[in-house]
Design an enzyme around this catalytic site. Structure first.
Site, PDB file in Angstrom:
ATOM      1  N   HIS A 122       0.875  -1.186   0.000  1.00  0.00           N
ATOM      2  CA  HIS A 122       0.000   0.000   0.000  1.00  0.00           C
ATOM      3  C   HIS A 122       0.916   1.241   0.000  1.00  0.00           C
ATOM      4  O   HIS A 122       2.031   1.181   0.518  1.00  0.00           O
ATOM      5  CB  HIS A 122      -0.830  -0.044   1.289  1.00  0.00           C
ATOM      6  CG  HIS A 122      -1.876   1.017   1.429  1.00  0.00           C
ATOM      7  ND1 HIS A 122      -1.575   2.293   1.842  1.00  0.00           N
ATOM      8  CD2 HIS A 122      -3.215   0.987   1.240  1.00  0.00           C
ATOM      9  CE1 HIS A 122      -2.693   3.006   1.893  1.00  0.00           C
ATOM     10  NE2 HIS A 122      -3.710   2.237   1.538  1.00  0.00           N
ATOM     11  N   ASP A 199       3.243  -4.369   8.064  1.00  0.00           N
ATOM     12  CA  ASP A 199       2.018  -3.590   7.907  1.00  0.00           C
ATOM     13  C   ASP A 199       0.859  -4.563   8.074  1.00  0.00           C
ATOM     14  O   ASP A 199       0.556  -5.350   7.176  1.00  0.00           O
ATOM     15  CB  ASP A 199       2.014  -2.932   6.516  1.00  0.00           C
ATOM     16  CG  ASP A 199       0.676  -2.273   6.192  1.00  0.00           C
ATOM     17  OD1 ASP A 199      -0.292  -2.464   6.952  1.00  0.00           O
ATOM     18  OD2 ASP A 199       0.601  -1.587   5.155  1.00  0.00           O
ATOM     19  N   GLN A 202      -4.462  -5.143   7.170  1.00  0.00           N
ATOM     20  CA  GLN A 202      -5.497  -6.066   6.677  1.00  0.00           C
ATOM     21  C   GLN A 202      -5.491  -7.401   7.414  1.00  0.00           C
ATOM     22  O   GLN A 202      -6.282  -8.293   7.083  1.00  0.00           O
ATOM     23  CB  GLN A 202      -5.321  -6.315   5.162  1.00  0.00           C
ATOM     24  CG  GLN A 202      -5.484  -5.083   4.295  1.00  0.00           C
ATOM     25  CD  GLN A 202      -6.905  -4.494   4.338  1.00  0.00           C
ATOM     26  OE1 GLN A 202      -7.871  -5.144   4.746  1.00  0.00           O
ATOM     27  NE2 GLN A 202      -7.028  -3.253   3.911  1.00  0.00           N
ATOM     28  N   LYS A 225     -10.306  -0.505  10.611  1.00  0.00           N
ATOM     29  CA  LYS A 225     -10.441  -1.696   9.752  1.00  0.00           C
ATOM     30  C   LYS A 225     -10.814  -2.919  10.577  1.00  0.00           C
ATOM     31  O   LYS A 225     -11.008  -4.010  10.051  1.00  0.00           O
ATOM     32  CB  LYS A 225      -9.136  -1.959   9.003  1.00  0.00           C
ATOM     33  CG  LYS A 225      -8.828  -0.870   7.981  1.00  0.00           C
ATOM     34  CD  LYS A 225      -7.731  -1.309   7.048  1.00  0.00           C
ATOM     35  CE  LYS A 225      -7.125  -0.147   6.310  1.00  0.00           C
ATOM     36  NZ  LYS A 225      -8.004   0.412   5.280  1.00  0.00           N
ATOM     37  N   CYS A 363      -4.799   2.475  -3.576  1.00  0.00           N
ATOM     38  CA  CYS A 363      -3.551   2.999  -2.995  1.00  0.00           C
ATOM     39  C   CYS A 363      -2.426   1.998  -3.143  1.00  0.00           C
ATOM     40  O   CYS A 363      -1.591   1.829  -2.230  1.00  0.00           O
ATOM     41  CB  CYS A 363      -3.719   3.383  -1.522  1.00  0.00           C
ATOM     42  SG  CYS A 363      -4.976   4.615  -1.265  1.00  0.00           S
TER      43      CYS A 363
HETATM   44  N1  7TS Z   1      -1.700  -0.663   4.722  1.00  0.00           N
HETATM   45  C1  7TS Z   1      -2.624  -1.453   4.168  1.00  0.00           C
HETATM   46  C2  7TS Z   1      -2.279  -2.859   3.779  1.00  0.00           C
HETATM   47  C3  7TS Z   1      -3.919  -0.948   3.964  1.00  0.00           C
HETATM   48  O1  7TS Z   1      -4.842  -1.731   3.423  1.00  0.00           O
HETATM   49  C4  7TS Z   1      -4.213   0.388   4.323  1.00  0.00           C
HETATM   50  C5  7TS Z   1      -5.549   1.012   4.034  1.00  0.00           C
HETATM   51  C6  7TS Z   1      -3.207   1.141   4.940  1.00  0.00           C
HETATM   52  C7  7TS Z   1      -1.973   0.593   5.104  1.00  0.00           C
HETATM   53  C8  7TS Z   1      -3.457   2.524   5.445  1.00  0.00           C
HETATM   54  O2  7TS Z   1      -4.324   2.485   6.540  1.00  0.00           O
HETATM   55  P1  7TS Z   1      -4.851   3.819   7.231  1.00  0.00           P
HETATM   56  O3  7TS Z   1      -5.881   3.330   8.198  1.00  0.00           O
HETATM   57  O4  7TS Z   1      -3.699   4.461   7.874  1.00  0.00           O
HETATM   58  O5  7TS Z   1      -5.432   4.638   6.132  1.00  0.00           O
HETATM   59  N2  7TS Z   1      -6.232   0.425   2.954  1.00  0.00           N
HETATM   60  C9  7TS Z   1      -7.329   0.899   2.338  1.00  0.00           C
HETATM   61  C10 7TS Z   1      -7.982   0.207   1.335  1.00  0.00           C
HETATM   62  O6  7TS Z   1      -7.667  -0.891   0.918  1.00  0.00           O
HETATM   63  N3  7TS Z   1      -9.035   0.930   0.914  1.00  0.00           N
HETATM   64  O7  7TS Z   1      -9.071   2.058   1.609  1.00  0.00           O
HETATM   65  C11 7TS Z   1      -8.015   2.061   2.501  1.00  0.00           C
END
Ligand code: 7TS
Length: 405
Positions: A122, A199, A202, A225, A363
């Protein structure tokens, strides 16, 4: 197995209607919906317990501080960290990674050094490393993937060298659903004394994560999430790292003593929590992980796996479908293209039927380039989704094909 009807009642939003149809929410990788327990916990906090933490001697401040620190212990237990001092509250995965990039890495990185990431990251696990690397003249190396969307980890030992300062890799890919062999990756890196950041954005909503067993140096994840609030997340870091790292931000909370010439920093984890934290968010996230624990992560994983198999079988029968990401180990994420119809058109037509999916590059632009697509449509599942949700989505996809025929 789950009593689906009962579980769904915990999520009031699932009963709402969109464009005259009952909502079918299949965008769980972007963010999950919140159960009543979490919503109530947050409003209860503001109704009865609101005060600033760690700074007041009065009744409410003590109450709020206790709730906030209880939440930290719940998160510690959820990922089986050795100590609650290793749990740093932050805004989410993105901020957690930026913290490590700017505090841990920046102080260790010199011109010519290398950082290894993977081809399926990501942007949050690419850009922070790039910013730091560019500032000192270090380089980023990439673990490649194969056409199934699996890491070619045989290449990792070849990429590691004396110049490698960190390996940062996702536990589960948000664009492909691939579950990476994270334990193996950590072992390979540690054999060469290279620290690893995972990371876990997910992973924490869908499977048991045990940071002690993994032995990872850093593990980043987001509350929203995993059925918790937005604006709160966690950086797990080994104590020895946190103790050696300089602060990421300065301000209140992170100090013991300040004069105009010097500052004595607070103990960990407070050294990394400058300013008034997201108190309600942390408490809400504590309740979310209790909720997940009560449902049982093993049960969740099993159910979502079965639902993914059902979805994969059904969608594969549709003409014109090309699934992007067919790894052997996958979580409930299914990215696809449909004929040469743009992903945004697919998602817009599904939305007419009240079905929420995500369309775009997720992303993860380098992944899109690798598979030579501008965008994909992505269905992402939760334990509250049902076979009926999948069936509705499949019928809507048939409709899309008819419209574009
Ligand atoms: N890493 C992964 C694997 C992610 O899926 C996401 C967000 C992030 C980092 C960033 O997370 P945040 O909470 O700091 O924004 N992924 C997604 C997605 O798949 N669709 O919208 C956000």
């Amino acid at each position: 197995m789950f009593e689906q009807n009962k579980i769904r009642l915990e999520f009031p939003i699932l009963g709402s209607s969109v464009n005259g149809n009952q909502l079918v929410y299949l965008d769980n990788a972007a963010t999950t919906q919140k159960p009543l327990q979490v919503i109530h916990k947050i409003s209860e906090y503001y109704e009865n317990n609101n005060a600033n933490v760690h700074r007041g001697v009065h009744f409410l401040s003590t109450k709020a501080t206790n709730l906030y620190e209880d939440a930290r212990r719940k998160l510690q237990q959820y990922i089986n960290a050795k100590s609650s001092d290793e749990i740093v509250f932050c805004r989410g995965t993105t901020e957690a990674i930026n913290l490590v990039a700017n505090s841990f890495l920046r102080t260790r990185l010199n011109s010519g050094d290398e950082i290894i990431i993977s081809a399926m990251e990501h942007h949050s696990n690419i850009v922070p490393w790039q910013i730091v690397a560019n500032s000192v003249g270090a380089t980023i190396k990439v673990i490649p993937i194969n056409k199934q969307g699996e890491l070619v980890i045989e290449d990792l030992p070849k990429l590691l060298c004396k110049k490698t300062k960190l390996v940062a890799v996702s536990h589960i890919s948000n664009a492909l659903g691939t579950i990476n062999p994270i334990k193996k990756i950590i072992d390979i890196c540690h054999a060469k004394n290279v620290p690893v950041l995972v990371d876990g954005a997910q992973a924490t909503p869908h499977q048991l994560v045990n940071v002690t067993d993994l032995d990872c140096d850093f593990y980043a994840f987001s509350g929203h999430k995993m059925y918790g609030p937005t604006g709160i997340g966690v950086l797990f870091a080994k104590k020895e790292h946190l103790e050696s790292m300089p602060p990421y931000q300065g301000g209140g909370e992170m100090i013991k003593m300040v004069s105009f010439t010097e500052t004595e920093y607070n103990d960990i984890p407070y050294k990394f929590e400058a300013g008034t934290p997201n108190i309600a968010g942390a408490i809400g996230l504590g309740t979310a992980v209790e909720f997940l624990d009560d449902l049982g992560l093993e049960q969740i994983e099993l159910y979502e796996k079965q639902l993914l198999e059902y979805l994969t079988a059904k969608i594969s029968m549709l003409a014109g479908i090309n699934i992007i990401g067919t790894a052997k180990q996958k979580t409930g994420i299914l990215s696809f293209t449909l004929d040469n119809i743009h992903a945004h058109d697919v998602a817009t037509i599904l939305d007419d039927d009240g079905i929420a999916i995500r369309a775009g590059h997720h992303c993860a632009m380098p992944i899109m380039s690798y598979f030579n697509v501008a965008a994909t449509s992505r269905i992402s599942l939760s334990f509250y989704n049902t076979e009926e949700d999948v069936d509705k989505c499949i019928s809507a996809l048939q409709k899309v094909r008819k419209i574009f025929a």
